[in-house]
Scaffold this active site. Sequence first.
Site, PDB file in Angstrom:
ATOM      1  N   ASN A   1       0.864  -1.187   0.000  1.00 22.86           N
ATOM      2  CA  ASN A   1       0.000   0.000   0.000  1.00 22.86           C
ATOM      3  C   ASN A   1       0.898   1.234   0.000  1.00 22.86           C
ATOM      4  O   ASN A   1       1.489   1.569   1.017  1.00 22.86           O
ATOM      5  CB  ASN A   1      -0.889  -0.034   1.255  1.00 22.86           C
ATOM      6  CG  ASN A   1      -1.695   1.244   1.428  1.00 22.86           C
ATOM      7  OD1 ASN A   1      -1.846   2.029   0.492  1.00 22.86           O
ATOM      8  ND2 ASN A   1      -2.216   1.451   2.632  1.00 22.86           N
ATOM      9  N   TRP A   2       0.967   1.895  -1.150  1.00 23.70           N
ATOM     10  CA  TRP A   2       1.873   3.041  -1.276  1.00 23.70           C
ATOM     11  C   TRP A   2       1.312   4.299  -0.625  1.00 23.70           C
ATOM     12  O   TRP A   2       2.029   5.304  -0.498  1.00 23.70           O
ATOM     13  CB  TRP A   2       2.166   3.326  -2.750  1.00 23.70           C
ATOM     14  CG  TRP A   2       2.873   2.228  -3.471  1.00 23.70           C
ATOM     15  CD1 TRP A   2       3.314   1.034  -2.940  1.00 23.70           C
ATOM     16  CD2 TRP A   2       3.215   2.195  -4.859  1.00 23.70           C
ATOM     17  NE1 TRP A   2       3.903   0.276  -3.921  1.00 23.70           N
ATOM     18  CE2 TRP A   2       3.873   0.970  -5.111  1.00 23.70           C
ATOM     19  CE3 TRP A   2       3.043   3.089  -5.919  1.00 23.70           C
ATOM     20  CZ2 TRP A   2       4.335   0.620  -6.386  1.00 23.70           C
ATOM     21  CZ3 TRP A   2       3.513   2.738  -7.189  1.00 23.70           C
ATOM     22  CH2 TRP A   2       4.149   1.521  -7.408  1.00 23.70           C
ATOM     23  N   LYS A   3       0.036   4.273  -0.260  1.00 24.61           N
ATOM     24  CA  LYS A   3      -0.620   5.466   0.319  1.00 24.61           C
ATOM     25  C   LYS A   3      -0.391   6.677  -0.595  1.00 24.61           C
ATOM     26  O   LYS A   3      -0.422   6.524  -1.815  1.00 24.61           O
ATOM     27  CB  LYS A   3      -0.105   5.705   1.743  1.00 24.61           C
ATOM     28  CG  LYS A   3      -0.155   4.442   2.608  1.00 24.61           C
ATOM     29  CD  LYS A   3       0.097   4.724   4.050  1.00 24.61           C
ATOM     30  CE  LYS A   3       0.147   3.409   4.812  1.00 24.61           C
ATOM     31  NZ  LYS A   3       0.178   3.590   6.252  1.00 24.61           N
TER      32      LYS A   3
ATOM     33  N   HIS B   1      -9.355   1.380   5.266  1.00 22.21           N
ATOM     34  CA  HIS B   1      -8.058   1.545   5.938  1.00 22.21           C
ATOM     35  C   HIS B   1      -8.240   2.556   7.070  1.00 22.21           C
ATOM     36  O   HIS B   1      -9.006   3.513   6.956  1.00 22.21           O
ATOM     37  CB  HIS B   1      -7.016   2.037   4.931  1.00 22.21           C
ATOM     38  CG  HIS B   1      -5.624   2.016   5.468  1.00 22.21           C
ATOM     39  ND1 HIS B   1      -5.170   2.958   6.367  1.00 22.21           N
ATOM     40  CD2 HIS B   1      -4.590   1.164   5.251  1.00 22.21           C
ATOM     41  CE1 HIS B   1      -3.907   2.674   6.668  1.00 22.21           C
ATOM     42  NE2 HIS B   1      -3.541   1.594   6.021  1.00 22.21           N
TER      43      HIS B   1
ATOM     44  N   GLU C   1      -6.601   4.982   8.029  1.00 21.20           N
ATOM     45  CA  GLU C   1      -6.386   6.382   7.636  1.00 21.20           C
ATOM     46  C   GLU C   1      -7.589   6.924   6.888  1.00 21.20           C
ATOM     47  O   GLU C   1      -7.951   8.100   7.028  1.00 21.20           O
ATOM     48  CB  GLU C   1      -5.102   6.484   6.796  1.00 21.20           C
ATOM     49  CG  GLU C   1      -3.855   6.260   7.649  1.00 21.20           C
ATOM     50  CD  GLU C   1      -2.674   5.659   6.913  1.00 21.20           C
ATOM     51  OE1 GLU C   1      -2.657   5.677   5.668  1.00 21.20           O
ATOM     52  OE2 GLU C   1      -1.755   5.149   7.591  1.00 21.20           O
TER      53      GLU C   1
ATOM     54  N   GLU D   1      -5.179  -4.776  10.824  1.00 23.40           N
ATOM     55  CA  GLU D   1      -4.145  -3.755  10.972  1.00 23.40           C
ATOM     56  C   GLU D   1      -4.370  -2.992  12.281  1.00 23.40           C
ATOM     57  O   GLU D   1      -5.138  -2.024  12.309  1.00 23.40           O
ATOM     58  CB  GLU D   1      -4.202  -2.769   9.808  1.00 23.40           C
ATOM     59  CG  GLU D   1      -3.931  -3.387   8.462  1.00 23.40           C
ATOM     60  CD  GLU D   1      -3.320  -2.385   7.508  1.00 23.40           C
ATOM     61  OE1 GLU D   1      -2.202  -2.637   7.045  1.00 23.40           O
ATOM     62  OE2 GLU D   1      -3.941  -1.339   7.256  1.00 23.40           O
TER      63      GLU D   1
ATOM     64  N   GLY E   1       2.887   2.150  10.811  1.00 22.82           N
ATOM     65  CA  GLY E   1       3.908   3.179  10.659  1.00 22.82           C
ATOM     66  C   GLY E   1       4.681   3.497  11.934  1.00 22.82           C
ATOM     67  O   GLY E   1       5.392   4.488  11.990  1.00 22.82           O
TER      68      GLY E   1
ATOM     69  N   SER F   1       3.605  -2.192  10.260  1.00 19.66           N
ATOM     70  CA  SER F   1       5.056  -2.244  10.460  1.00 19.66           C
ATOM     71  C   SER F   1       5.684  -3.576  10.052  1.00 19.66           C
ATOM     72  O   SER F   1       6.651  -4.035  10.668  1.00 19.66           O
ATOM     73  CB  SER F   1       5.414  -1.885  11.910  1.00 19.66           C
ATOM     74  OG  SER F   1       5.070  -0.533  12.182  1.00 19.66           O
TER      75      SER F   1
ATOM     76  N   GLY G   1       2.913  -1.077   4.279  1.00 22.75           N
ATOM     77  CA  GLY G   1       3.010   0.320   3.884  1.00 22.75           C
ATOM     78  C   GLY G   1       4.447   0.705   3.603  1.00 22.75           C
ATOM     79  O   GLY G   1       4.968   0.541   2.502  1.00 22.75           O
ATOM     80  N   GLY G   2       5.142   1.213   4.625  1.00 21.05           N
ATOM     81  CA  GLY G   2       6.480   1.777   4.460  1.00 21.05           C
ATOM     82  C   GLY G   2       7.461   0.881   3.713  1.00 21.05           C
ATOM     83  O   GLY G   2       8.179   1.339   2.819  1.00 21.05           O
TER      84      GLY G   2
END
Length: 265
Positions: A17-19, A105, A107, A176, A182, A218, A239-240
């Site tokens: 997930n590149w957000k 998600h 966010e 999640e 993150g 993470s 993500g990251g």
Amino acid sequence: MPPARPDAPDRLLVAGNWKMNGSRALAAALAQAALDAARAAPEVEVALFPPAVLLPLVSDAVGAPRGPVAVGGQQCHPEAKGAHTMGIAAAMLAEAGCRYVLDGHSEVRREYGYDDARVAAAAEAARAAGLRPIVCVGETRAERDAGQARAVLERQVDAVFGSRSAPLADADVAYEPVWAIGTGVTPTPEEAERAHGWIRARLDAAGAPRSRILYGGSVAPANIGGFLSRPGIDGVLVGGASLEAASFTALVVAARAAAAARRRP
Ligand code: PEP
């Protein structure tokens, strides 16, 4: 190694997930890395979730929707079309080569007001357009500390999968924990698997035993092996660590090793 589940999916899923990150140049490089990694690890399903404006570029680069890398949107609107400025309809994502769409998600729930009912409506819209939603659920730190994690997860899962006349087939879940996204802090694989067990019980009750449950929060090359050693965990949402070609490739390589370990008697 704990025993395999009878309804375990054929392939582990590694989803990036590149957000709101990336550029055309980075997207092209990451798509190529994902393609190379997926070709070298056919036992693993690889999926990318770029920002919407980069979807055509990524889809073309990986040959979606038929190529070895799946592509997905980060959220679809519950409505099929209309006066919804900034909205992206599920059919638009499908036309852009998507097979998947993330839904709810944390966010998106926090920044765009997607509550359980809206997440459920978006899942319906995704299915109507032929997309496979990945419904994101997870408790906050405060909810966890208050001993409410299980109730929160069950509520979020039931809102989408429960109280339906027909089961929501062809949909997955990503667990999640909000406090793990993150932060570099994660539950232990055993804690994550316990939460997956709560979710699995609700999916079974809702008639969706074949839905996958991914872990997200993470995930990194150093810890993915622990999560994927647990048979209740069907893949990861990252993500990251999906924003760098080397670390994403390392995740796919680790998932391949985990898949091989699962096949061993
Ligand atoms: C996510 O937000 O889906 C996620 C898992 O992020 P990260 O891997 O950076 O914690």
